[in-house]
Design a protein around this motif. Structure first.
Motif, PDB file in Angstrom:
ATOM      1  N   GLU A 187       0.788  -1.341  -0.159  1.00  0.00           N
ATOM      2  CA  GLU A 187       0.093  -0.094   0.115  1.00  0.00           C
ATOM      3  C   GLU A 187       1.095   1.391   0.009  1.00  0.00           C
ATOM      4  O   GLU A 187       0.295   2.321  -0.070  1.00  0.00           O
ATOM      5  CB  GLU A 187      -0.850   0.041   1.362  1.00  0.00           C
ATOM      6  CG  GLU A 187      -1.791  -1.059   1.353  1.00  0.00           C
ATOM      7  CD  GLU A 187      -1.207  -2.282   1.987  1.00  0.00           C
ATOM      8  OE1 GLU A 187      -0.093  -2.276   2.247  1.00  0.00           O
ATOM      9  OE2 GLU A 187      -2.013  -3.272   1.842  1.00  0.00           O
ATOM     10  N   MET A 188       2.138   1.077   0.234  1.00  0.00           N
ATOM     11  CA  MET A 188       2.771   2.217   0.211  1.00  0.00           C
ATOM     12  C   MET A 188       2.955   3.115  -1.028  1.00  0.00           C
ATOM     13  O   MET A 188       3.135   2.672  -2.142  1.00  0.00           O
ATOM     14  CB  MET A 188       4.371   2.007   0.621  1.00  0.00           C
ATOM     15  CG  MET A 188       4.647   1.570   2.092  1.00  0.00           C
ATOM     16  SD  MET A 188       6.259   0.850   2.495  1.00  0.00           S
ATOM     17  CE  MET A 188       6.338   0.649   4.151  1.00  0.00           C
ATOM     18  N   ASP A 189       2.994   4.426  -0.918  1.00  0.00           N
ATOM     19  CA  ASP A 189       2.944   5.429  -2.106  1.00  0.00           C
ATOM     20  C   ASP A 189       4.236   5.189  -2.863  1.00  0.00           C
ATOM     21  O   ASP A 189       5.347   5.195  -2.136  1.00  0.00           O
ATOM     22  CB  ASP A 189       2.850   6.924  -1.708  1.00  0.00           C
ATOM     23  CG  ASP A 189       1.326   7.019  -1.345  1.00  0.00           C
ATOM     24  OD1 ASP A 189       0.490   6.405  -1.548  1.00  0.00           O
ATOM     25  OD2 ASP A 189       1.290   8.103  -0.228  1.00  0.00           O
ATOM     26  N   GLY A 190       4.201   4.995  -3.870  1.00  0.00           N
ATOM     27  CA  GLY A 190       5.408   4.974  -5.000  1.00  0.00           C
ATOM     28  C   GLY A 190       5.796   3.599  -5.303  1.00  0.00           C
ATOM     29  O   GLY A 190       6.669   3.160  -5.798  1.00  0.00           O
ATOM     30  N   MET A 212       9.984   0.951  -7.617  1.00  0.00           N
ATOM     31  CA  MET A 212       9.705   1.934  -6.363  1.00  0.00           C
ATOM     32  C   MET A 212       9.787   3.389  -7.077  1.00  0.00           C
ATOM     33  O   MET A 212      11.133   3.751  -7.583  1.00  0.00           O
ATOM     34  CB  MET A 212      10.760   1.639  -5.405  1.00  0.00           C
ATOM     35  CG  MET A 212       9.957   0.351  -4.691  1.00  0.00           C
ATOM     36  SD  MET A 212      11.551  -0.831  -4.410  1.00  0.00           S
ATOM     37  CE  MET A 212      11.858  -1.408  -5.874  1.00  0.00           C
ATOM     38  N   LYS A 213       8.981   4.354  -7.031  1.00  0.00           N
ATOM     39  CA  LYS A 213       9.323   5.628  -7.545  1.00  0.00           C
ATOM     40  C   LYS A 213       9.107   6.557  -6.388  1.00  0.00           C
ATOM     41  O   LYS A 213       7.836   6.836  -5.955  1.00  0.00           O
ATOM     42  CB  LYS A 213       8.300   6.179  -8.727  1.00  0.00           C
ATOM     43  CG  LYS A 213       8.564   5.445 -10.086  1.00  0.00           C
ATOM     44  CD  LYS A 213       7.641   6.145 -11.112  1.00  0.00           C
ATOM     45  CE  LYS A 213       7.735   5.560 -12.474  1.00  0.00           C
ATOM     46  NZ  LYS A 213       6.919   5.674 -13.327  1.00  0.00           N
ATOM     47  N   ASP A 214      10.080   7.058  -5.858  1.00  0.00           N
ATOM     48  CA  ASP A 214      10.121   8.109  -4.725  1.00  0.00           C
ATOM     49  C   ASP A 214       8.975   7.261  -3.528  1.00  0.00           C
ATOM     50  O   ASP A 214       8.523   8.102  -3.131  1.00  0.00           O
ATOM     51  CB  ASP A 214       9.662   9.387  -4.985  1.00  0.00           C
ATOM     52  CG  ASP A 214      10.498  10.195  -5.679  1.00  0.00           C
ATOM     53  OD1 ASP A 214      11.972   9.908  -5.726  1.00  0.00           O
ATOM     54  OD2 ASP A 214      10.038  10.909  -6.776  1.00  0.00           O
ATOM     55  N   CYS A 215       9.510   6.154  -3.316  1.00  0.00           N
ATOM     56  CA  CYS A 215       8.737   5.324  -2.352  1.00  0.00           C
ATOM     57  C   CYS A 215       9.131   5.689  -0.906  1.00  0.00           C
ATOM     58  O   CYS A 215      10.353   5.270  -0.540  1.00  0.00           O
ATOM     59  CB  CYS A 215       8.741   3.794  -2.560  1.00  0.00           C
ATOM     60  SG  CYS A 215       7.869   2.742  -1.567  1.00  0.00           S
ATOM     61  N   VAL A 216       8.307   6.350  -0.332  1.00  0.00           N
ATOM     62  CA  VAL A 216       8.539   6.679   1.187  1.00  0.00           C
ATOM     63  C   VAL A 216       8.635   5.735   2.295  1.00  0.00           C
ATOM     64  O   VAL A 216       7.371   4.959   2.302  1.00  0.00           O
ATOM     65  CB  VAL A 216       7.795   7.931   1.517  1.00  0.00           C
ATOM     66  CG1 VAL A 216       8.376   8.357   3.156  1.00  0.00           C
ATOM     67  CG2 VAL A 216       8.104   9.319   0.459  1.00  0.00           C
ATOM     68  N   VAL A 217       9.796   5.065   2.705  1.00  0.00           N
ATOM     69  CA  VAL A 217       9.491   4.040   3.749  1.00  0.00           C
ATOM     70  C   VAL A 217       9.893   4.371   5.119  1.00  0.00           C
ATOM     71  O   VAL A 217      10.847   5.223   5.286  1.00  0.00           O
ATOM     72  CB  VAL A 217      10.388   2.970   3.166  1.00  0.00           C
ATOM     73  CG1 VAL A 217      10.610   1.500   4.190  1.00  0.00           C
ATOM     74  CG2 VAL A 217      10.222   2.549   1.738  1.00  0.00           C
TER      75      VAL A 217
END
Lengths: 378, 265
Positions: A187-190, A212-217
């Motif tokens: 569900e994470m953005d990016g 993963m495109k600028d996926c904020v973890v």
């Protein structure tokens, strides 16, 4: 004294896995073969059948049964469907790094759901640059506002589109020597699963790419110490991953042996079953010899692993031997079938296709030989 | 809470069929060195017991008579959810026919004390006499309903069941304690589960022999068996291929004729 026998309880687990595979997985195989997808029902069955809980410690909702039982279960499931065993094995490969390197919070957050099958896992290391050279990893991370931002692409990822939890290896954008692993959630953005692969075999096993495109973890999703990601992911692949492939290969070898014997007993030539012809007997003997030897190698490695010792070298030997033997077994079983071995209504054609996917997974045979030669020369 | 006894038999696994040996003297099939499994219809009986346990609470005791390897199938029943397992094993029990088997089982059930329900598969996959359930009824003095395909009402002391007869069924009202032999239509037996196996670690199997049941040796095993098996032989299956000649219609007529002749249609 060396005891080469399974315990009574291990035999019972083996029987349970066989009943599970024959009653819960087998009915789904034709549709998986036909569509190349249709994985959802077997993923649900794996959870309901407690197959994903085998190596998870009991305090996190698992069964705490270890790697020999896992190998036995995978073998039984692969005997019916290598595709399903592959998804199970890689699901376990996603679970293991959390068990081995996760913080208490990470274990409590992820393991109970992974044990019940409510959530499914994978590991994502391989990139278009190749899986044999993990240091060629081009997926990067950087620290930003107390979190990590990931960018990159992973390919040939089993469970890419079905895993809710993905353990991803990435390279520090500012330090070309520092690799770290992160727990990503779908569900994470990016984060996005993209292309679905169409493989020669293991149809119905989900394999594809993730991006993963600028996926904020969040920072708390860093798995293991920062900069030690190669150790986290490689420990899982070299032990749990290769153990899993051995289980898949042994199951396929067993299926080949059974199909070869069945056909050889039923096919009449020259007025007698071809199982009475020495040329066919020798093929069956070779399949059987490889299976027996592969089991000894595989179970020894898993028993070593269960004792809490490192077993990467032993697994490399067994992985090389069993996956090569599975290809050989599939070819010989198809040869015994003669012309029928080219007809898709006979399962041996599936076994031949499936056998080709075993080799490259969790390290090619050449990489296994690199590992084994290092062990021998050390 | 119901006290249920399920009688299970360890029968040869079908895949071991070619390895079966016939004892030349007793004409029995020794079970000590062949792979065994729970008699398939006994799994239906056990499933029914597990269903009653889940619905209303019950204690389930599984009893099996056989050589020591039959203990493995008792262990399997414990893993499937039975509470207790009893293996009746003694060299004196060997070679028992249905009557001696039922007698020994009945004595073991009596030793357990109060029992509400005894469940058996309708028949075993090897002997297939279908006599053990009815003979248990004689020894225990319990009513018996054979070939039960459905438990319609199973609360209280008076139960109603649907049981097969040729070309139909019977509705039977029966007072507990009672014996039921069940068919495969009753339910779909559950498979072994990993957690069930783990839970069975705490469960013990009790073994009872001749002395534990305080029985005279001439009432059990071969000595207590009035059945005389005059002959038991291997059946060899043969396949033959026949090419039917003629036009399509002629071939069809011939083929249908042959199928009718063989009793296949």
């Amino acid at each position: 004294m060396i005891d080469f026998t399974l315990t009574e309880e291990q035999e019972l687990f083996q029987k349970a896995a066989r009943e599970f595979a024959e009653t819960k997985i087998a009915p789904h195989v034709p549709e998986m073969e036909e569509t190349g997808q249709s994985w959802d029902p077997v993923i649900k069955e794996l959870g309901a059948g407690e197959m994903m809980a085998i190596t998870i410690p009991e305090q996190y909702g698992g069964l705490g049964l270890g790697y020999t039982v896992r190998m036995l279960a995978l073998e039984e499931i692969a005997r019916i469907s290598v595709a399903t065993a592959m998804m199970m094995q890689v699901g376990g490969l996603g679970i293991d790094p959390i068990v081995l390197f996760g913080t208490e919070e990470q274990k409590e957050k992820y393991l109970p759901g992974l044990a019940t099958g409510e959530r499914f896992a994978t590991v994502a290391v391989t990139e278009p640059t190749g899986g044999s050279d993990p240091k060629g990893c081009r997926t990067t991370y950087k620290k930003q506002n107390g979190s990590y931002v990931l960018n990159g692409r992973k390919c040939f990822i089993t469970n890419s589109h079905i895993a809710d939890v993905q353990v991803v290896l990435a390279l520090d954008e500012d330090n070309p020597e520092a690799y770290s692993t992160f727990i990503l959630e779908k569900e994470m953005d990016g984060f996005e699963p993209t292309h679905i692969e169409h493989k020669i075999g293991m149809r119905g096993c989900n394999t594809g790419e993730i991006e993963m495109k600028d996926c904020v973890v969040p920072a708390e999703n860093l798995l293991g110490p920062e900069g030690k990601g190669m150790r986290v992911s490689m420990t899982a692949i070299s032990e749990s991953g290769r153990a899993g492939m051995i289980g898949c290969a042994l199951g396929l070898q067993t299926a080949c042996l059974e199909a070869a014997i069945k056909f050889a007993n039923e096919r009449i030539l020259y007025g007698k079953p071809i199982s009475r012809l020495q040329a066919q007997q020798f093929k069956i003997a070779e399949i059987k010899i490889d299976l027996e030897a592969g089991r000894l190698l595989g179970y020894r490695a898993s028993a070593t692993h269960d004792k809490g010792e490192r077993a990467g070298n032993e697994y490399a030997v067994a992985k090389y031997f069993t996956t090569e033997a599975a290809q050989k077994a599939a070819k010989m079983a198809a040869d015994i079938h003669g012309g029928y071995g080219c007809m898709e209504e006979y399962p041996v054609t599936r076994y031949v296709r499936d056998s080709f996917v075993l080799g490259p997974s969790a390290g090619t045979s050449d990489i296994m030989k690199v590992i084994v030669s290092r062990w021998a020369l050390s | 809470m119901l006290s249920i006894v399920v009688c299970v038999k360890a029968v040869p696994e079908p895949k071991a069929a070619e390895d079966l040996k016939i004892d030349p003297v007793t004409k029995a099939i020794p079970r000590h060195d062949i792979p065994l499994e729970i008699n398939p219809l006994d799994r239906n009986a056990l499933e029914a017991a597990l269903h009653f346990k889940e619905q209303a609470g019950a204690s389930i005791t599984v009893i099996s008579m056989g050589p020591p390897p039959a203990g493995d199938i008792v262990k399997e029943c414990l893993a499937l959810g039975s509470d207790e397992g009893i293996l009746l094993s003694d060299p004196a029990f060997a070679g028992a026919d249905a009557l001696a088997t039922a007698y020994t089982l009945a004595k073991a059930i009596e030793k357990l004390g109060e029992v509400d329900l005894v469940l058996c598969g309708r028949a075993s996959s090897d002997g297939a006499t279908e006599w053990v359930g009815p003979e248990l009824s004689v020894f225990l003095d319990f009513p018996v309903v054979t070939m039960v395909r459905e438990f319609i009402q199973f609360n209280g002391s008076s139960w109603q069941v649907k049981a097969d007869i040729e070309n139909g069924y019977r509705l039977v009202q029966v007072e507990l304690p009672a014996i039921f032999t069940v068919t495969q239509d009753l339910n779909s037996p559950r498979t072994l589960s990993f957690s069930g196996i783990i839970q069975s670690r705490k469960k013990e199997i009790t073994t009872w022999g001749l002395k534990d049941l305080a029985l005279p040796a001439n009432t059990v095993g071969l000595a207590g068996s009035p059945t005389i098996v005059s002959k038991l032989e291997y059946v060899e299956s043969k396949r033959e291929c026949e090419i039917i000649e003629g036009s399509l219609d002629e071939k069809l007529d011939q083929m249908i004729g042959k199928l009718v002749e063989a009793g296949a249609v």
